[in-house]
Structure formats: C-alpha cells, structure tokens
Design an enzyme around this catalytic site. Structure first.
Site, PDB file in Angstrom:
ATOM      1  N   GLN A  24       7.277   4.097   4.010  1.00 58.58           N
ATOM      2  CA  GLN A  24       5.865   3.558   3.874  1.00 58.58           C
ATOM      3  C   GLN A  24       5.565   2.420   4.907  1.00 58.58           C
ATOM      4  O   GLN A  24       4.472   1.906   5.489  1.00 58.58           O
ATOM      5  CB  GLN A  24       5.331   3.257   2.511  1.00 58.58           C
ATOM      6  CG  GLN A  24       3.857   3.178   2.403  1.00 58.58           C
ATOM      7  CD  GLN A  24       3.434   4.702   2.093  1.00 58.58           C
ATOM      8  OE1 GLN A  24       3.878   5.412   1.424  1.00 58.58           O
ATOM      9  NE2 GLN A  24       2.295   4.934   2.686  1.00 58.58           N
ATOM     10  N   ASN A  42      -1.657  19.195  -2.156  1.00 58.49           N
ATOM     11  CA  ASN A  42      -2.694  18.574  -1.246  1.00 58.49           C
ATOM     12  C   ASN A  42      -2.435  18.506   0.260  1.00 58.49           C
ATOM     13  O   ASN A  42      -3.252  18.985   1.042  1.00 58.49           O
ATOM     14  CB  ASN A  42      -2.788  17.102  -1.874  1.00 58.49           C
ATOM     15  CG  ASN A  42      -4.009  16.212  -0.817  1.00 58.49           C
ATOM     16  OD1 ASN A  42      -3.512  15.665  -0.124  1.00 58.49           O
ATOM     17  ND2 ASN A  42      -5.246  16.657  -1.063  1.00 58.49           N
ATOM     18  N   GLY A  97      -2.527   8.209  -4.605  1.00 59.50           N
ATOM     19  CA  GLY A  97      -2.073   9.385  -5.168  1.00 59.50           C
ATOM     20  C   GLY A  97      -0.835   9.723  -4.413  1.00 59.50           C
ATOM     21  O   GLY A  97      -0.407   9.244  -3.180  1.00 59.50           O
ATOM     22  N   ASP A  98      -0.033  10.615  -4.851  1.00 57.61           N
ATOM     23  CA  ASP A  98       1.335  11.324  -4.188  1.00 57.61           C
ATOM     24  C   ASP A  98       1.535  12.580  -4.987  1.00 57.61           C
ATOM     25  O   ASP A  98       0.534  13.030  -5.776  1.00 57.61           O
ATOM     26  CB  ASP A  98       2.385  10.367  -4.070  1.00 57.61           C
ATOM     27  CG  ASP A  98       3.555  10.702  -3.182  1.00 57.61           C
ATOM     28  OD1 ASP A  98       3.366  10.783  -2.106  1.00 57.61           O
ATOM     29  OD2 ASP A  98       4.534  11.299  -3.616  1.00 57.61           O
ATOM     30  N   SER A 125      -6.751   5.924   3.605  1.00 58.15           N
ATOM     31  CA  SER A 125      -6.817   4.821   2.587  1.00 58.15           C
ATOM     32  C   SER A 125      -7.334   3.785   2.976  1.00 58.15           C
ATOM     33  O   SER A 125      -8.033   3.079   2.223  1.00 58.15           O
ATOM     34  CB  SER A 125      -5.503   4.951   1.852  1.00 58.15           C
ATOM     35  OG  SER A 125      -5.200   5.962   1.036  1.00 58.15           O
ATOM     36  N   LYS A 131       5.565   3.584   8.352  1.00 59.46           N
ATOM     37  CA  LYS A 131       4.274   4.617   8.495  1.00 59.46           C
ATOM     38  C   LYS A 131       3.198   3.641   8.541  1.00 59.46           C
ATOM     39  O   LYS A 131       2.248   3.777   9.344  1.00 59.46           O
ATOM     40  CB  LYS A 131       4.330   5.456   7.323  1.00 59.46           C
ATOM     41  CG  LYS A 131       3.244   6.512   7.455  1.00 59.46           C
ATOM     42  CD  LYS A 131       3.133   6.873   6.022  1.00 59.46           C
ATOM     43  CE  LYS A 131       4.556   7.899   5.556  1.00 59.46           C
ATOM     44  NZ  LYS A 131       4.023   8.767   4.471  1.00 59.46           N
ATOM     45  N   LYS A 159       5.270   1.646  -3.031  1.00 55.58           N
ATOM     46  CA  LYS A 159       5.212   2.996  -3.604  1.00 55.58           C
ATOM     47  C   LYS A 159       5.345   2.849  -5.173  1.00 55.58           C
ATOM     48  O   LYS A 159       6.136   1.870  -5.527  1.00 55.58           O
ATOM     49  CB  LYS A 159       6.513   3.935  -3.006  1.00 55.58           C
ATOM     50  CG  LYS A 159       6.106   5.353  -3.244  1.00 55.58           C
ATOM     51  CD  LYS A 159       5.157   5.918  -1.995  1.00 55.58           C
ATOM     52  CE  LYS A 159       5.058   7.367  -2.485  1.00 55.58           C
ATOM     53  NZ  LYS A 159       3.967   7.892  -1.334  1.00 55.58           N
ATOM     54  N   LYS A 186       1.035  -1.122  -0.139  1.00 61.48           N
ATOM     55  CA  LYS A 186      -0.143   0.001  -0.079  1.00 61.48           C
ATOM     56  C   LYS A 186       0.907   1.333  -0.075  1.00 61.48           C
ATOM     57  O   LYS A 186       1.929   1.385   0.857  1.00 61.48           O
ATOM     58  CB  LYS A 186      -0.789  -0.034   1.235  1.00 61.48           C
ATOM     59  CG  LYS A 186      -1.634   1.056   1.374  1.00 61.48           C
ATOM     60  CD  LYS A 186      -3.305   0.728   0.671  1.00 61.48           C
ATOM     61  CE  LYS A 186      -3.879   2.083   0.136  1.00 61.48           C
ATOM     62  NZ  LYS A 186      -3.449   2.902  -0.990  1.00 61.48           N
TER      63      LYS A 186
HETATM   64  P1  NDP Z   1       1.289  17.966  -4.380  1.00 67.56           P
HETATM   65  O1  NDP Z   1       1.972  17.458  -5.576  1.00 67.56           O
HETATM   66  O2  NDP Z   1      -0.100  18.122  -4.314  1.00 67.56           O
HETATM   67  O3  NDP Z   1       2.185  19.294  -3.759  1.00 67.56           O
HETATM   68  C1  NDP Z   1       3.273  19.361  -3.503  1.00 67.56           C
HETATM   69  C2  NDP Z   1       3.739  20.829  -3.188  1.00 67.56           C
HETATM   70  O4  NDP Z   1       5.099  20.857  -2.726  1.00 67.56           O
HETATM   71  C3  NDP Z   1       3.451  21.850  -4.368  1.00 67.56           C
HETATM   72  O5  NDP Z   1       3.155  23.070  -3.826  1.00 67.56           O
HETATM   73  C4  NDP Z   1       4.924  21.728  -4.918  1.00 67.56           C
HETATM   74  O6  NDP Z   1       5.228  23.038  -5.478  1.00 67.56           O
HETATM   75  C5  NDP Z   1       5.714  21.756  -3.833  1.00 67.56           C
HETATM   76  N1  NDP Z   1       7.105  21.426  -3.952  1.00 67.56           N
HETATM   77  C6  NDP Z   1       7.573  20.358  -4.831  1.00 67.56           C
HETATM   78  N2  NDP Z   1       8.967  20.436  -4.813  1.00 67.56           N
HETATM   79  C7  NDP Z   1       9.265  21.442  -4.329  1.00 67.56           C
HETATM   80  C8  NDP Z   1      10.341  21.974  -3.836  1.00 67.56           C
HETATM   81  N3  NDP Z   1      11.747  21.340  -4.182  1.00 67.56           N
HETATM   82  N4  NDP Z   1      10.543  23.255  -2.959  1.00 67.56           N
HETATM   83  C9  NDP Z   1       9.352  23.706  -2.735  1.00 67.56           C
HETATM   84  N5  NDP Z   1       8.216  23.369  -2.807  1.00 67.56           N
HETATM   85  C10 NDP Z   1       7.994  22.051  -3.459  1.00 67.56           C
HETATM   86  O7  NDP Z   1       2.027  16.908  -3.234  1.00 67.56           O
HETATM   87  P2  NDP Z   1       1.294  16.505  -1.836  1.00 67.56           P
HETATM   88  O8  NDP Z   1       0.738  17.666  -1.220  1.00 67.56           O
HETATM   89  O9  NDP Z   1       0.381  15.206  -1.999  1.00 67.56           O
HETATM   90  O10 NDP Z   1       2.486  15.988  -1.192  1.00 67.56           O
HETATM   91  C11 NDP Z   1       3.462  16.660  -0.670  1.00 67.56           C
HETATM   92  C12 NDP Z   1       4.349  15.673   0.232  1.00 67.56           C
HETATM   93  O11 NDP Z   1       3.613  14.883   1.292  1.00 67.56           O
HETATM   94  C13 NDP Z   1       5.220  14.554  -0.455  1.00 67.56           C
HETATM   95  O12 NDP Z   1       6.199  14.408   0.101  1.00 67.56           O
HETATM   96  C14 NDP Z   1       4.497  13.338  -0.280  1.00 67.56           C
HETATM   97  O13 NDP Z   1       5.095  12.359  -0.548  1.00 67.56           O
HETATM   98  C15 NDP Z   1       4.066  13.566   1.127  1.00 67.56           C
HETATM   99  N6  NDP Z   1       2.744  12.950   1.612  1.00 67.56           N
HETATM  100  C16 NDP Z   1       1.864  12.825   0.888  1.00 67.56           C
HETATM  101  C17 NDP Z   1       0.610  12.238   1.150  1.00 67.56           C
HETATM  102  C18 NDP Z   1      -1.041  12.601   0.648  1.00 67.56           C
HETATM  103  O14 NDP Z   1      -1.737  11.953   0.861  1.00 67.56           O
HETATM  104  N7  NDP Z   1      -0.961  13.497  -0.514  1.00 67.56           N
HETATM  105  C19 NDP Z   1       0.467  11.412   2.162  1.00 67.56           C
HETATM  106  C20 NDP Z   1       1.612  11.102   2.847  1.00 67.56           C
HETATM  107  C21 NDP Z   1       2.868  11.906   2.373  1.00 67.56           C
HETATM  108  P3  NDP Z   1       4.932  22.751  -7.376  1.00 67.56           P
HETATM  109  O15 NDP Z   1       3.589  22.858  -7.836  1.00 67.56           O
HETATM  110  O16 NDP Z   1       5.673  24.291  -7.757  1.00 67.56           O
HETATM  111  O17 NDP Z   1       5.775  21.600  -7.662  1.00 67.56           O
END
Ligand code: NDP
Length: 448
Positions: A114, A244, A168-169, A380, A117, A129, A93
């Site tokens: 993961q 997200n 998703g991620d 999830s 977690k 993943k 997962k």
């Molecule tokens: P999104 O793609 O929705 O958002 C990522 C955000 O981070 C965007 O605003 C992006 O900006 C920004 N970003 C990416 N790279 C950089 C960087 N190098 N410097 C500054 N900002 C950056 O992803 P999520 O919100 O889903 O995921 C964010 C993190 O959380 C990841 O590490 C993911 O693995 C982790 N995560 C997510 C989960 C989920 O349910 N969504 C669950 C558990 C962990 P830009 O649009 O410019 O790329």
C-alpha cells in the site's frame, strides 16, 4: 566496500530474519527492493540515509483481542490487526480484511504494498492495512454487526481522519463499513466522515468507490494496450474471483467492448464461452451471497469446473482479481502458450514471482497490482476530499477523475521504466516512481 546489489541483498536478509515466517511480507519486500539498484546508484544519499531500511520497517503495529457473541450466545474470540506502515505522504490509508487466513504477516505485506500504491496515485495518503482472522462466511447480519462493533471498540483509539483512515478489503464491504462507522460515532461522539472510506453514498461515501478498483484495473489495461497500439474491443478476457474487484472489472471490460468468458470463486470456475452474464453474477454474489456454482444452473451453456484452474482458459487479457499468489509459473506459461497479450493485477500480489518472470520474458504487458489496482485507494482519497469539503461529486465527475489518475499512473510507470533502462517493465517503473516519492518526503522530514 559492498556493492549496491550486496547492500540490497543484506537489507533483504535482515527483513527475513527480523520478520520470521512472514513469507508474503518477504516476497513483497523482495519484489520492490530488487527494482531499486539503479535508483540508489543515481541517488546515493538514499543509501546513506538508510531510506530502504526505514521504508521496510512499519511505523507501528497493533494487535488486539476481539471478543463477540455468536447467535447461539456462545463467546467467540478473534484477533484484530492494524499496521500503520508509512505516513510520509499523509495519514495511514488502507483497507481492513476479514478472512480466516489473516495473520500479522498478511497485513504487513498488504500495508507494505500500500505504501507504493498510495504514492503512485499522487494523492496525499500514507499507507496502512488491518483486519482480522474472523471468517464472515455463513455469519448472520446480527453476528456481523456484533463483530464489527467489538472490532471498533478497540480500533477507534488508533484511527482518525488525520491519523489513519481504514476502508474495506476482502470480507469488508459497505455493510461492514456501516457497522464500523456507527460504532466509531457512538464511542467518539463525533460525526467524522473522513475516518473511514467505502461508506455508502447516502451518508458520505463517494460514488464510484464500489466500482473503482475493477474499473481502474481495466483503465490501466486499456492504457497498456494503447501503448502497444491496441485496444480492448473484441478481446477475450478471463477475470478470476467474483467479488467486488472482479464484478466491476467485468462490467468495465464489457463496456469497452471486450468479451469476458470466465470468472470464479474459491470453490470453482465458471466458463461461459458465449460471454459471462454479469447480472447473474451480481445477483448471486452481491444480493444472495451464494456460490458461483449456482451460475451454471441458470445458464445451461456455461460449464462449472469444481476446483478448476481458471488460467487454463484461453484468453488475450487476464485479470487476476481474487487473492495473493493465485497465478503461478505454470499458469503463466499456460496463458502465454494460449496467446495472452496483457495481464493486469486487480488483486494484491496475485502473481507469484515466477509467474511475473514468465510474463516479462514473453514480452507480455504486465501491470503489477500496486499500479493496476490503485484506482480503489485513489477513489478513497477522493472520498476523503469530498468529506473534508462537505461536498458530493457526481458519478461522471468522479469516474473522470479516476480515469485521469489511472492514466497518469500508467504514464509515470511507463516513462520511469524507460528512464531507468527497463522499457515496458511496469514493475520497475511502479516501484521506482513510488519509492522516490516516499523517500523524498521522508528526507524532507529529518530522521523519521
Ligand atoms: P471480495 O471478498 O469481494 O472477493 C474476493 C473474491 O476472490 C471472491 O470471489 C472469493 O471467493 C475469491 N477468492 C478468495 N480466495 C480465493 C482463492 N484462494 N482462490 C480463488 N478465489 C478466491 O474481495 P475484493 O474483490 O475486494 O478483493 C479482491 C482482491 O483485490 C484482494 O487481493 C484485495 O486485497 C484486492 N484489492 C481490493 C480492493 C478493493 O477496493 N476492494 C482495492 C485494491 C486491491 P470466495 O467468495 O469463495 O471466498
């Protein structure tokens, strides 16, 4: 006879030499196995049965070609990955990440994290993943659909609700999950809801899934502050990212009375001293898919710092919610100097090892991602429960379950850290609780 510490160092050296160049994977392994010395001392059979060595080796790794046509009719080729890391506690997962920086080592680090977690949630899920080096930025809807269909045309044979359940991620949201599920359904001739999570609630998705990681990170932060006899009311907060996780962390922080003054994307930082206007961020990012820079043209008292470092903005609570290694030792020192009291990782491994050390030395409450952002995968798993029972829960019921799970994760980490002589160290607490859960299941199954 080598000491336990020497044995652990040897395991780490072998991981590095067997997985050359995969620096994020090495970093994630190091962070976990450094916590395990007291566990192996107390339970020597883990060492005799080589549980650490086995946990560091993925059960399976799949790499595949993803050909697709862009809108000009040109043939494009990307690389797809799916790593099934550990299935001792349930089907693999973990999410799918579409981002140009994705390499096998990125996916392995995320799948390894993961494992721990998912075990922390206490729910029956193993770890995996996947993803691709495909860049969704600037792609049309039709291109996204063609890419997702091609990706699933290979992936479908490796997944299933009892085998491997992607979600998703970064770069994969409800739209992409829809295209992926549609293709899976066509190819397999099965309406197998539980094969993917993060689905739209209108066709089998859980309410609160979209909000769950951000909300869960805030619930974990709230629990860390409560352990220090504090709360979030009136605290100034900085949240990196505007995707997200960041959006729903901001929403829950605001709901609990905190003031969020900054967020960002990969181009720059918004600093809005009077408080971030979340509706603007949501519209720009979720609906219009624009850059965060646009926020400043709508709110004249907000500053936009192109390429700025968000961690220089003074705050009491910092939530890194963007990406790995975004908060280094220098940024951690700045946060500490500015009076930060709590940091919880919404993203996966956003703090460098040096940054973590700085926070721990300063006595700041530090919640590692595998505990603090487990709310996403926990929800999830709740989605899988609803799909298996052909049920649909209310928002309130699902949110209450999420809050309860995050509270339990906090308690387990807190108590275990104390039990193993590291009070207040959530990193050790999280690593030890989850390692033991996976280890016990692996031992029960014989040599796997
Ligand atoms: P999104 O793609 O929705 O958002 C990522 C955000 O981070 C965007 O605003 C992006 O900006 C920004 N970003 C990416 N790279 C950089 C960087 N190098 N410097 C500054 N900002 C950056 O992803 P999520 O919100 O889903 O995921 C964010 C993190 O959380 C990841 O590490 C993911 O693995 C982790 N995560 C997510 C989960 C989920 O349910 N969504 C669950 C558990 C962990 P830009 O649009 O410019 O790329």
């Amino acid at each position: 006879m080598p000491t336990i510490r020497q044995r652990i160092e040897t395991i780490y050296d072998e991981v590095v030499s067997r997985n050359p160049g995969e620096v994020e994977f090495h970093q994630a392994v190091k962070e976990v196995i450094e916590s395990l010395e007291p566990v192996v001392r107390k339970y020597p059979h883990y060492a005799e049965q080589k549980i650490i060595e086995r946990i560091c080796e993925p059960e399976r790794q799949i790499i595949f070609r993803v050909p697709w046509h862009d809108d000009k009719g040109e043939v494009r080729i990307n690389r797809g990955f799916r790593v099934g890391f550990n299935s001792a506690l349930g089907p693999y997962k973990g999410g799918l990440r579409f981002h140009p920086s994705v390499l096998l080592g990125t996916i392995k680090f995320l799948a390894f994290e993961q494992t721990f977690k998912n075990a922390l949630t206490g729910l029956p899920i193993g770890s995996g993943k996947g993803g691709s080096d495909f860049d969704p930025k600037g792609r049309s809807d039709a291109e996204m659909m063609r890419f997702c269909q091609s990706f699933m045309t290979e992936l479908y044979r490796h997944i299933g609700e009892m085998t491997d359940v992607p979600a998703g991620d970064i770069g994969v949201g409800a739209r992409e999950i829809g295209y992926l599920f549609g293709q899976y359904k066509r190819i397999t001739n099965r309406y197998e809801s539980g094969v993917l999570t993060g689905k739209s609630p209108s066709w089998g998705g859980a309410l609160v899934r979209k909000e769950s990681t951000g909300y869960g990170t805030v619930f974990f932060t709230e629990a860390m502050l409560k352990a220090k006899k504090m709360d979030l009311q009136g605290q100034t907060c900085v949240v990196s990212g505007s995707g997200n996780v960041a959006i729903y962390a901001i929403q829950q922080l605001q709901a609990l009375g905190a003031k969020v003054v900054a967020c960002s994307d990969s181009s720059g930082v918004i600093y809005h001293k009077s408080g971030i206007h979340l509706e603007t961020v949501q519209r720009l990012k979720e609906v219009e898919r624009k850059r965060i820079k646009e926020y400043a043209s709508e709110h004249k008292d907000a500053e936009y710092l192109e390429g700025g470092n968000i961690w220089t903005i003074p705050c009491e609570v910092a939530l890194p919610c963007a990406t790995q290694n975004e908060l280094n030792g220098d940024s951690a020192r700045t946060l500490v100097a500015n009076g930060c009291i709590a940091v919880a990782e919404g993203a996966n491994m956003p703090t460098t090892p040096e940054g973590v050390q700085v926070f721990q030395k300063a006595g700041i409450a530090f919640g590692p991602g595998k505990a603090a952002n487990a709310g996403g995968v926990a929800t999830s798993a709740l989605e899988m429960q609803q799909n298996a029972s052909r049920d649909a829960w209310s928002f309130e019921h699902t949110e209450a379950r999420l809050r309860e799970i995050m509270g339990n994760i906090h308690t387990d980490c807190y108590r275990t850290a104390e039990e193993f002589g590291a009070p207040g160290n959530y990193v050790h607490g999280a690593n030890i609780v989850s390692f033991r859960r996976v280890a016990e299941a692996m031992l029960a199954f014989g040599l796997i």
